[in-house]
Design a protein around this motif. Structure first.
Motif, PDB file in Angstrom:
ATOM      1  N   GLN A 217     -46.881 -91.054 -50.139  1.00 29.78           N
ATOM      2  CA  GLN A 217     -46.008 -89.929 -50.498  1.00 29.78           C
ATOM      3  C   GLN A 217     -45.974 -88.891 -49.374  1.00 29.78           C
ATOM      4  O   GLN A 217     -44.910 -88.362 -49.025  1.00 29.78           O
ATOM      5  CB  GLN A 217     -46.500 -89.282 -51.810  1.00 29.78           C
ATOM      6  CG  GLN A 217     -45.629 -88.132 -52.295  1.00 29.78           C
ATOM      7  CD  GLN A 217     -44.187 -88.576 -52.613  1.00 29.78           C
ATOM      8  OE1 GLN A 217     -43.983 -89.485 -53.409  1.00 29.78           O
ATOM      9  NE2 GLN A 217     -43.193 -87.948 -51.980  1.00 29.78           N
ATOM     10  N   ASP A 218     -47.140 -88.642 -48.787  1.00 32.37           N
ATOM     11  CA  ASP A 218     -47.217 -87.666 -47.689  1.00 32.37           C
ATOM     12  C   ASP A 218     -46.350 -88.118 -46.501  1.00 32.37           C
ATOM     13  O   ASP A 218     -45.658 -87.305 -45.874  1.00 32.37           O
ATOM     14  CB  ASP A 218     -48.696 -87.530 -47.270  1.00 32.37           C
ATOM     15  CG  ASP A 218     -48.852 -86.807 -45.951  1.00 32.37           C
ATOM     16  OD1 ASP A 218     -48.465 -85.627 -45.890  1.00 32.37           O
ATOM     17  OD2 ASP A 218     -49.337 -87.426 -44.974  1.00 32.37           O
ATOM     18  N   ALA A 219     -46.372 -89.429 -46.229  1.00 35.76           N
ATOM     19  CA  ALA A 219     -45.557 -89.932 -45.110  1.00 35.76           C
ATOM     20  C   ALA A 219     -44.072 -89.745 -45.422  1.00 35.76           C
ATOM     21  O   ALA A 219     -43.303 -89.307 -44.554  1.00 35.76           O
ATOM     22  CB  ALA A 219     -45.872 -91.402 -44.852  1.00 35.76           C
ATOM     23  N   LEU A 220     -43.662 -90.042 -46.656  1.00 38.74           N
ATOM     24  CA  LEU A 220     -42.251 -89.850 -47.026  1.00 38.74           C
ATOM     25  C   LEU A 220     -41.875 -88.365 -46.911  1.00 38.74           C
ATOM     26  O   LEU A 220     -40.811 -88.017 -46.392  1.00 38.74           O
ATOM     27  CB  LEU A 220     -42.004 -90.377 -48.449  1.00 38.74           C
ATOM     28  CG  LEU A 220     -40.639 -90.079 -49.087  1.00 38.74           C
ATOM     29  CD1 LEU A 220     -39.486 -90.556 -48.208  1.00 38.74           C
ATOM     30  CD2 LEU A 220     -40.536 -90.743 -50.465  1.00 38.74           C
ATOM     31  N   ASP A 221     -42.776 -87.480 -47.368  1.00 37.49           N
ATOM     32  CA  ASP A 221     -42.506 -86.035 -47.306  1.00 37.49           C
ATOM     33  C   ASP A 221     -42.249 -85.584 -45.861  1.00 37.49           C
ATOM     34  O   ASP A 221     -41.380 -84.760 -45.605  1.00 37.49           O
ATOM     35  CB  ASP A 221     -43.690 -85.225 -47.869  1.00 37.49           C
ATOM     36  CG  ASP A 221     -43.845 -85.418 -49.369  1.00 37.49           C
ATOM     37  OD1 ASP A 221     -42.926 -85.963 -50.008  1.00 37.49           O
ATOM     38  OD2 ASP A 221     -44.916 -85.050 -49.911  1.00 37.49           O
ATOM     39  N   ARG A 222     -43.035 -86.132 -44.928  1.00 35.52           N
ATOM     40  CA  ARG A 222     -42.896 -85.671 -43.534  1.00 35.52           C
ATOM     41  C   ARG A 222     -41.738 -86.342 -42.791  1.00 35.52           C
ATOM     42  O   ARG A 222     -41.160 -85.765 -41.880  1.00 35.52           O
ATOM     43  CB  ARG A 222     -44.204 -85.882 -42.758  1.00 35.52           C
ATOM     44  CG  ARG A 222     -45.259 -84.823 -43.102  1.00 35.52           C
ATOM     45  CD  ARG A 222     -46.554 -84.989 -42.319  1.00 35.52           C
ATOM     46  NE  ARG A 222     -47.280 -86.192 -42.711  1.00 35.52           N
ATOM     47  CZ  ARG A 222     -47.365 -87.278 -42.001  1.00 35.52           C
ATOM     48  NH1 ARG A 222     -46.806 -87.362 -40.807  1.00 35.52           N
ATOM     49  NH2 ARG A 222     -48.030 -88.322 -42.457  1.00 35.52           N
ATOM     50  N   TRP A 223     -41.407 -87.606 -43.155  1.00 34.26           N
ATOM     51  CA  TRP A 223     -40.392 -88.332 -42.375  1.00 34.26           C
ATOM     52  C   TRP A 223     -38.986 -88.234 -42.950  1.00 34.26           C
ATOM     53  O   TRP A 223     -38.018 -88.599 -42.297  1.00 34.26           O
ATOM     54  CB  TRP A 223     -40.800 -89.811 -42.201  1.00 34.26           C
ATOM     55  CG  TRP A 223     -41.956 -89.930 -41.249  1.00 34.26           C
ATOM     56  CD1 TRP A 223     -43.287 -89.919 -41.558  1.00 34.26           C
ATOM     57  CD2 TRP A 223     -41.884 -90.034 -39.819  1.00 34.26           C
ATOM     58  NE1 TRP A 223     -44.052 -89.999 -40.413  1.00 34.26           N
ATOM     59  CE2 TRP A 223     -43.216 -90.076 -39.333  1.00 34.26           C
ATOM     60  CE3 TRP A 223     -40.834 -90.091 -38.895  1.00 34.26           C
ATOM     61  CZ2 TRP A 223     -43.512 -90.180 -37.965  1.00 34.26           C
ATOM     62  CZ3 TRP A 223     -41.132 -90.204 -37.536  1.00 34.26           C
ATOM     63  CH2 TRP A 223     -42.465 -90.235 -37.088  1.00 34.26           C
ATOM     64  N   TRP A 224     -38.841 -87.765 -44.201  1.00 27.84           N
ATOM     65  CA  TRP A 224     -37.514 -87.751 -44.827  1.00 27.84           C
ATOM     66  C   TRP A 224     -36.506 -86.912 -44.031  1.00 27.84           C
ATOM     67  O   TRP A 224     -35.435 -87.385 -43.636  1.00 27.84           O
ATOM     68  CB  TRP A 224     -37.620 -87.234 -46.268  1.00 27.84           C
ATOM     69  CG  TRP A 224     -36.291 -87.101 -46.944  1.00 27.84           C
ATOM     70  CD1 TRP A 224     -35.623 -85.935 -47.224  1.00 27.84           C
ATOM     71  CD2 TRP A 224     -35.437 -88.168 -47.403  1.00 27.84           C
ATOM     72  NE1 TRP A 224     -34.427 -86.203 -47.842  1.00 27.84           N
ATOM     73  CE2 TRP A 224     -34.285 -87.574 -47.958  1.00 27.84           C
ATOM     74  CE3 TRP A 224     -35.545 -89.564 -47.386  1.00 27.84           C
ATOM     75  CZ2 TRP A 224     -33.239 -88.316 -48.492  1.00 27.84           C
ATOM     76  CZ3 TRP A 224     -34.498 -90.311 -47.925  1.00 27.84           C
ATOM     77  CH2 TRP A 224     -33.371 -89.682 -48.472  1.00 27.84           C
ATOM     78  N   TRP A 225     -36.911 -85.635 -43.762  1.00 26.42           N
ATOM     79  CA  TRP A 225     -35.933 -84.731 -43.125  1.00 26.42           C
ATOM     80  C   TRP A 225     -35.622 -85.140 -41.686  1.00 26.42           C
ATOM     81  O   TRP A 225     -34.439 -85.202 -41.305  1.00 26.42           O
ATOM     82  CB  TRP A 225     -36.424 -83.272 -43.233  1.00 26.42           C
ATOM     83  CG  TRP A 225     -36.622 -82.859 -44.666  1.00 26.42           C
ATOM     84  CD1 TRP A 225     -37.817 -82.664 -45.293  1.00 26.42           C
ATOM     85  CD2 TRP A 225     -35.614 -82.659 -45.672  1.00 26.42           C
ATOM     86  NE1 TRP A 225     -37.607 -82.338 -46.615  1.00 26.42           N
ATOM     87  CE2 TRP A 225     -36.272 -82.324 -46.881  1.00 26.42           C
ATOM     88  CE3 TRP A 225     -34.222 -82.729 -45.658  1.00 26.42           C
ATOM     89  CZ2 TRP A 225     -35.586 -82.057 -48.056  1.00 26.42           C
ATOM     90  CZ3 TRP A 225     -33.534 -82.456 -46.837  1.00 26.42           C
ATOM     91  CH2 TRP A 225     -34.207 -82.129 -48.011  1.00 26.42           C
ATOM     92  N   PRO A 226     -36.641 -85.457 -40.863  1.00 27.29           N
ATOM     93  CA  PRO A 226     -36.314 -85.924 -39.508  1.00 27.29           C
ATOM     94  C   PRO A 226     -35.438 -87.192 -39.515  1.00 27.29           C
ATOM     95  O   PRO A 226     -34.609 -87.381 -38.630  1.00 27.29           O
ATOM     96  CB  PRO A 226     -37.690 -86.201 -38.889  1.00 27.29           C
ATOM     97  CG  PRO A 226     -38.628 -85.293 -39.631  1.00 27.29           C
ATOM     98  CD  PRO A 226     -38.098 -85.245 -41.039  1.00 27.29           C
ATOM     99  N   SER A 227     -35.607 -88.057 -40.561  1.00 27.56           N
ATOM    100  CA  SER A 227     -34.769 -89.269 -40.609  1.00 27.56           C
ATOM    101  C   SER A 227     -33.309 -88.892 -40.856  1.00 27.56           C
ATOM    102  O   SER A 227     -32.395 -89.493 -40.269  1.00 27.56           O
ATOM    103  CB  SER A 227     -35.237 -90.220 -41.717  1.00 27.56           C
ATOM    104  OG  SER A 227     -36.556 -90.630 -41.460  1.00 27.56           O
ATOM    105  N   LEU A 228     -33.082 -87.886 -41.715  1.00 27.49           N
ATOM    106  CA  LEU A 228     -31.694 -87.447 -41.948  1.00 27.49           C
ATOM    107  C   LEU A 228     -31.090 -86.845 -40.671  1.00 27.49           C
ATOM    108  O   LEU A 228     -29.894 -86.961 -40.417  1.00 27.49           O
ATOM    109  CB  LEU A 228     -31.633 -86.409 -43.074  1.00 27.49           C
ATOM    110  CG  LEU A 228     -31.982 -86.877 -44.486  1.00 27.49           C
ATOM    111  CD1 LEU A 228     -31.753 -85.734 -45.477  1.00 27.49           C
ATOM    112  CD2 LEU A 228     -31.159 -88.082 -44.906  1.00 27.49           C
TER     113      LEU A 228
END
Ligand code: 3HC
Length: 314
Positions: A187-198
């Motif tokens: 979950q922590d990885a998704l939290d950190r990578w979601w916005w930079p991926s967009l």
């Protein structure tokens, strides 16, 4: 070229674009078309090779031999993608050494996404699932790009990217069905990578300097915002399968349009990262320059060998 034959060559270029056919290296093309392709393909190639760094960071710490072997293969694939893309750029009359020099001196860009650190093993899963997932959404339409060598390179790149995306999803699936500690890590990885991926898809359409012309030329087939939307629509149901929560309180599925509405990323952050102020920009570039310098003897040996072969043949 005389004025008349230049005008004829440009008519023939436009007719090829209008017919949705391919422009090949031998064909005449407007300077702007050539420059745009060199810029985009070079930036794309640079992204592939700089992109080896955040994942390479975990090869020696992969949690099993199987994971290590898969990760090594993936990182090697990225080097291969760089190779196809530099070769595609060279068909436009530029030299790979010059492109690398522009990367090393900050005169050409690479994707913002690779300026973020990989803090845990789950980040390797998030990169595969989200970053390679975003790359697929962006690059599948490039298989229909109007410039033949770029479009053909993209076919193979996309096949490999889909393997990368699945391996990332599988890493996160293992973690998200594991212990509470592993679930929290995913979950922590998704939290950190979601916005930079967009952000990878670039600025919003209203601020995108090149989109309109690139779409008219058939280089880009969809705008940055269209692709960002496609990525969200594809990825949110996958997060549900993983049992992870996309960190966006504004995420709502619209039954009528069949699309998710979502919060836009902070584009100020994108501009800052692109300017060189992201968390890892300096480190990424310094590592790349050092690798290039350390590899000088290989390039010199290959050139000396090629010269010897030519001398013998003569
Ligand atoms: N990171 C860095 N720079 C970016 C960016 C990003 N995420 N998004 C946009 N920019 C830059 C553009 O290069 C342009 O700068 P320039 O004028 O100095 O060249 C400026 O911001 C304005 O953006 P535009 O929307 O006008 O630019 P484009 O029309 O070129 O669109 C793009 C940007 C969508 C990234 C497009 O260039 C593209 O589709 N490129 C090909 C794909 C690519 O390069 N992907 C990079 C990731 S590769 C990868 O993910 C590898 C995989 O293995 C994980």
């Amino acid at each position: 070229m005389s004025h008349l034959s230049y005008a004829r060559a440009m008519d023939s270029f436009q007719a090829t674009i209008d017919a949705d056919s391919r422009i090949e290296p031998r064909d005449a093309m407007p300077d702007g078309y050539r420059k745009t392709l060199i810029r985009q393909i070079a930036q794309h190639a640079h992204s592939e090779i700089i992109g080896m760094q955040p994942e390479g960071n975990w090869i020696s710490r992969a949690p099993s031999l199987r994971r290590k072997a898969i990760l090594m293969a993936k990182v090697q694939d990225e080097a291969g993608h760089g190779l196809y893309l530099y070769a595609a750029a060279e068909t436009l009359g530029v030299d790979r050494a010059d492109l690398l020099d522009m990367l090393h001196t900050g005169r050409q860009k690479y994707s913002s996404i690779f300026n973020y650190p990989t803090l845990t093993w789950a980040d390797i899963g998030a990169i595969g699932w989200l970053v390679d997932g975003a790359a697929i959404v962006n690059q599948v339409p490039l298989c229909r790009c109007s410039y033949g060598p770029y479009a053909r390179a993209m076919v193979r790149v996309c096949k490999e990217e889909s393997f990368h995306q699945r391996q990332g999803f599988e890493i996160l699936h293992t973690l998200s069905t594991g212990t509470p500690g592993q679930q929290a890590m995913a979950q922590d990885a998704l939290d950190r990578w979601w916005w930079p991926s967009l952000m990878m898809f670039g600025p919003p359409d209203a601020s995108s300097t090149h989109s309109e012309q690139s779409m008219a030329w058939g280089i880009k087939r969809h705008s940055n915002d269209e692709l960002r939307q496609r990525f969200v629509d594809m990825t949110v149901p996958q997060a549900d399968v993983l049992g992870l929560r996309v960190p966006d309180d504004g995420l709502v599925y619209d039954e009528v349009t069949g699309h998710y509405s979502f919060t836009q990323p902070d584009f100020t952050e994108l501009y800052e990262v692109v300017k060189g102020n992201g968390p890892c920009n300096e480190k990424r570039l310094a590592t790349r320059v050092k690798a290039h310098e350390d590899g000088a003897w290989v390039r010199e040996a290959a050139a000396a060998y090629a010269a010897k072969q030519m001398e013998r043949a003569a």
